[in-house]
Design a protein around this motif. Structure first.
Motif, PDB file in Angstrom:
ATOM      1  N   SER A 174     -28.308  24.738 -17.829  1.00 42.71           N
ATOM      2  CA  SER A 174     -28.652  24.698 -16.367  1.00 42.71           C
ATOM      3  C   SER A 174     -28.154  23.248 -15.922  1.00 42.71           C
ATOM      4  N   ALA A 175     -27.787  23.030 -14.654  1.00 47.45           N
ATOM      5  CA  ALA A 175     -27.567  21.743 -14.085  1.00 47.45           C
ATOM      6  C   ALA A 175     -27.742  21.702 -12.622  1.00 47.45           C
ATOM      7  N   ALA A 176     -28.356  20.506 -12.043  1.00 47.31           N
ATOM      8  CA  ALA A 176     -28.638  20.393 -10.709  1.00 47.31           C
ATOM      9  C   ALA A 176     -27.922  19.355  -9.994  1.00 47.31           C
ATOM     10  N   VAL A 177     -27.586  19.468  -8.893  1.00 47.16           N
ATOM     11  CA  VAL A 177     -26.898  18.594  -7.852  1.00 47.16           C
ATOM     12  C   VAL A 177     -27.537  18.570  -6.699  1.00 47.16           C
ATOM     13  N   THR A 178     -27.894  17.202  -6.362  1.00 45.23           N
ATOM     14  CA  THR A 178     -28.279  16.957  -4.811  1.00 45.23           C
ATOM     15  C   THR A 178     -27.346  16.380  -4.010  1.00 45.23           C
ATOM     16  N   PHE A 179     -27.255  16.678  -2.565  1.00 51.77           N
ATOM     17  CA  PHE A 179     -26.157  16.186  -1.899  1.00 51.77           C
ATOM     18  C   PHE A 179     -26.773  16.337  -0.613  1.00 51.77           C
ATOM     19  N   ASN A 180     -26.268  15.870   0.429  1.00 53.06           N
ATOM     20  CA  ASN A 180     -26.657  15.806   1.988  1.00 53.06           C
ATOM     21  C   ASN A 180     -25.492  16.054   2.778  1.00 53.06           C
ATOM     22  N   GLY A 181     -24.462  16.351   2.436  1.00 53.62           N
ATOM     23  CA  GLY A 181     -23.287  16.691   3.303  1.00 53.62           C
ATOM     24  C   GLY A 181     -23.204  18.189   3.498  1.00 53.62           C
ATOM     25  N   LEU A 182     -23.666  18.672   4.601  1.00 51.17           N
ATOM     26  CA  LEU A 182     -23.978  20.006   4.908  1.00 51.17           C
ATOM     27  C   LEU A 182     -22.846  20.790   5.596  1.00 51.17           C
ATOM     28  N   GLU A 183     -21.523  20.271   5.663  1.00 47.31           N
ATOM     29  CA  GLU A 183     -20.322  21.122   5.943  1.00 47.31           C
ATOM     30  C   GLU A 183     -19.974  22.070   4.994  1.00 47.31           C
ATOM     31  N   ASP A 184     -19.391  23.102   5.432  1.00 50.42           N
ATOM     32  CA  ASP A 184     -19.375  24.245   4.149  1.00 50.42           C
ATOM     33  C   ASP A 184     -18.475  23.789   3.032  1.00 50.42           C
ATOM     34  N   ARG A 185     -17.361  22.844   3.378  1.00 49.01           N
ATOM     35  CA  ARG A 185     -16.508  22.255   2.420  1.00 49.01           C
ATOM     36  C   ARG A 185     -17.403  21.672   1.284  1.00 49.01           C
ATOM     37  N   GLU A 186     -18.555  20.721   1.983  1.00 47.96           N
ATOM     38  CA  GLU A 186     -19.224  19.789   1.130  1.00 47.96           C
ATOM     39  C   GLU A 186     -20.235  20.819   0.360  1.00 47.96           C
ATOM     40  N   VAL A 187     -20.937  21.730   0.710  1.00 47.70           N
ATOM     41  CA  VAL A 187     -21.606  22.701   0.061  1.00 47.70           C
ATOM     42  C   VAL A 187     -21.109  23.308  -1.053  1.00 47.70           C
ATOM     43  N   ALA A 188     -19.717  23.806  -0.829  1.00 48.74           N
ATOM     44  CA  ALA A 188     -18.941  24.320  -1.755  1.00 48.74           C
ATOM     45  C   ALA A 188     -18.797  23.687  -2.989  1.00 48.74           C
ATOM     46  N   GLU A 189     -18.196  22.350  -2.555  1.00 47.45           N
ATOM     47  CA  GLU A 189     -17.898  21.493  -3.774  1.00 47.45           C
ATOM     48  C   GLU A 189     -19.010  21.066  -4.570  1.00 47.45           C
ATOM     49  N   SER A 190     -20.244  20.812  -3.778  1.00 48.93           N
ATOM     50  CA  SER A 190     -21.611  20.525  -4.617  1.00 48.93           C
ATOM     51  C   SER A 190     -21.794  21.700  -5.496  1.00 48.93           C
ATOM     52  N   VAL A 191     -21.791  22.881  -4.921  1.00 49.55           N
ATOM     53  CA  VAL A 191     -22.263  24.039  -5.822  1.00 49.55           C
ATOM     54  C   VAL A 191     -21.211  23.940  -6.889  1.00 49.55           C
ATOM     55  N   ALA A 192     -19.919  23.942  -6.833  1.00 50.76           N
ATOM     56  CA  ALA A 192     -19.113  24.021  -7.800  1.00 50.76           C
ATOM     57  C   ALA A 192     -19.206  23.070  -8.705  1.00 50.76           C
ATOM     58  N   ARG A 193     -19.653  21.707  -8.455  1.00 51.24           N
ATOM     59  CA  ARG A 193     -19.977  20.516  -9.371  1.00 51.24           C
ATOM     60  C   ARG A 193     -21.303  21.040 -10.395  1.00 51.24           C
ATOM     61  N   ALA A 194     -22.004  21.680  -9.605  1.00 54.13           N
ATOM     62  CA  ALA A 194     -23.365  22.099 -10.261  1.00 54.13           C
ATOM     63  C   ALA A 194     -22.761  23.196 -11.333  1.00 54.13           C
ATOM     64  N   GLU A 195     -21.973  24.095 -11.034  1.00 55.52           N
ATOM     65  CA  GLU A 195     -21.702  25.174 -12.052  1.00 55.52           C
ATOM     66  C   GLU A 195     -20.935  24.597 -13.203  1.00 55.52           C
ATOM     67  N   ARG A 196     -19.951  23.446 -12.869  1.00 55.01           N
ATOM     68  CA  ARG A 196     -18.935  22.980 -13.771  1.00 55.01           C
ATOM     69  C   ARG A 196     -20.014  22.069 -14.788  1.00 55.01           C
ATOM     70  N   LEU A 197     -21.111  21.467 -14.381  1.00 52.53           N
ATOM     71  CA  LEU A 197     -21.886  20.662 -15.108  1.00 52.53           C
ATOM     72  C   LEU A 197     -22.744  21.766 -16.048  1.00 52.53           C
ATOM     73  N   ALA A 198     -23.233  22.733 -15.439  1.00 55.27           N
ATOM     74  CA  ALA A 198     -24.263  23.822 -16.124  1.00 55.27           C
ATOM     75  C   ALA A 198     -23.065  24.171 -17.476  1.00 55.27           C
ATOM     76  N   GLN A 199     -21.928  24.562 -17.165  1.00 57.60           N
ATOM     77  CA  GLN A 199     -21.164  25.368 -18.100  1.00 57.60           C
ATOM     78  C   GLN A 199     -20.993  24.325 -19.436  1.00 57.60           C
ATOM     79  N   VAL A 200     -20.826  23.214 -19.247  1.00 58.93           N
ATOM     80  CA  VAL A 200     -20.962  22.095 -20.438  1.00 58.93           C
ATOM     81  C   VAL A 200     -22.069  21.423 -21.012  1.00 58.93           C
ATOM     82  N   ALA A 201     -23.237  21.948 -20.370  1.00 62.33           N
ATOM     83  CA  ALA A 201     -24.570  21.248 -20.450  1.00 62.33           C
ATOM     84  C   ALA A 201     -24.847  21.973 -21.880  1.00 62.33           C
ATOM     85  N   PRO A 202     -25.730  21.337 -22.823  1.00 60.35           N
ATOM     86  CA  PRO A 202     -26.419  21.763 -24.010  1.00 60.35           C
ATOM     87  C   PRO A 202     -27.247  23.243 -23.453  1.00 60.35           C
ATOM     88  N   ALA A 203     -27.258  24.007 -24.649  1.00 57.28           N
ATOM     89  CA  ALA A 203     -28.168  25.224 -24.190  1.00 57.28           C
ATOM     90  C   ALA A 203     -29.755  24.379 -24.487  1.00 57.28           C
TER      91      ALA A 203
END
Length: 116
Positions: A66-95
């Motif tokens: 798992s991974a968490a990302v905190t952001f305050n840019g609420l435009e759709d592009r910023e939301v999508a980028e933040s979720v994608a960042r969290a997913e990239r981090l979660a995929q390389v995080a230790p189990a």
């Protein structure tokens, strides 16, 4: 003091964040605040401001990673980028063998006038 987000706006924001996730599971936390500040110099008020902020934390999971990302840019592009960042981090995080399962989707009831 005006609400920063209505109940409907907060729900829409959460749904928008979740719609960008392809993870096994995800949760969203929305924090909104009203703050103020005043600055003084030579015993006089020089500046004052009201600060309104909405912050979002998205936590995503892939199995026991798992991974968490905190952001305050609420435009759709910023939301999508933040979720994608969290997913990239979660995929390389230790189990995490002690990771607890997410709670099932919750239904919230707003009590009219409770926060007025």
């Amino acid at each position: 003091m005006a609400d920063l987000l209505t109940d409907a706006e907060a729900r829409e924001l959460c749904q928008r964040v979740l719609s960008h996730s392809s993870a096994d599971g995800a949760e969203v936390r929305v924090d909104a605040s009203n703050d103020g500040n005043a600055r003084f110099a030579l015993n006089q008020l020089t500046t004052s401001a009201d600060v309104h902020d909405v912050g979002v934390t998205v936590t995503v999971r892939f199995g026991s990673r798992s991974a968490a990302v905190t952001f305050n840019g609420l435009e759709d592009r910023e939301v999508a980028e933040s979720v994608a960042r969290a997913e990239r981090l979660a995929q390389v995080a230790p189990a995490d063998p002690e990771l607890m399962p997410l709670l099932p989707e919750a239904t919230y009831v707003t009590v009219p006038g409770f926060f007025d």
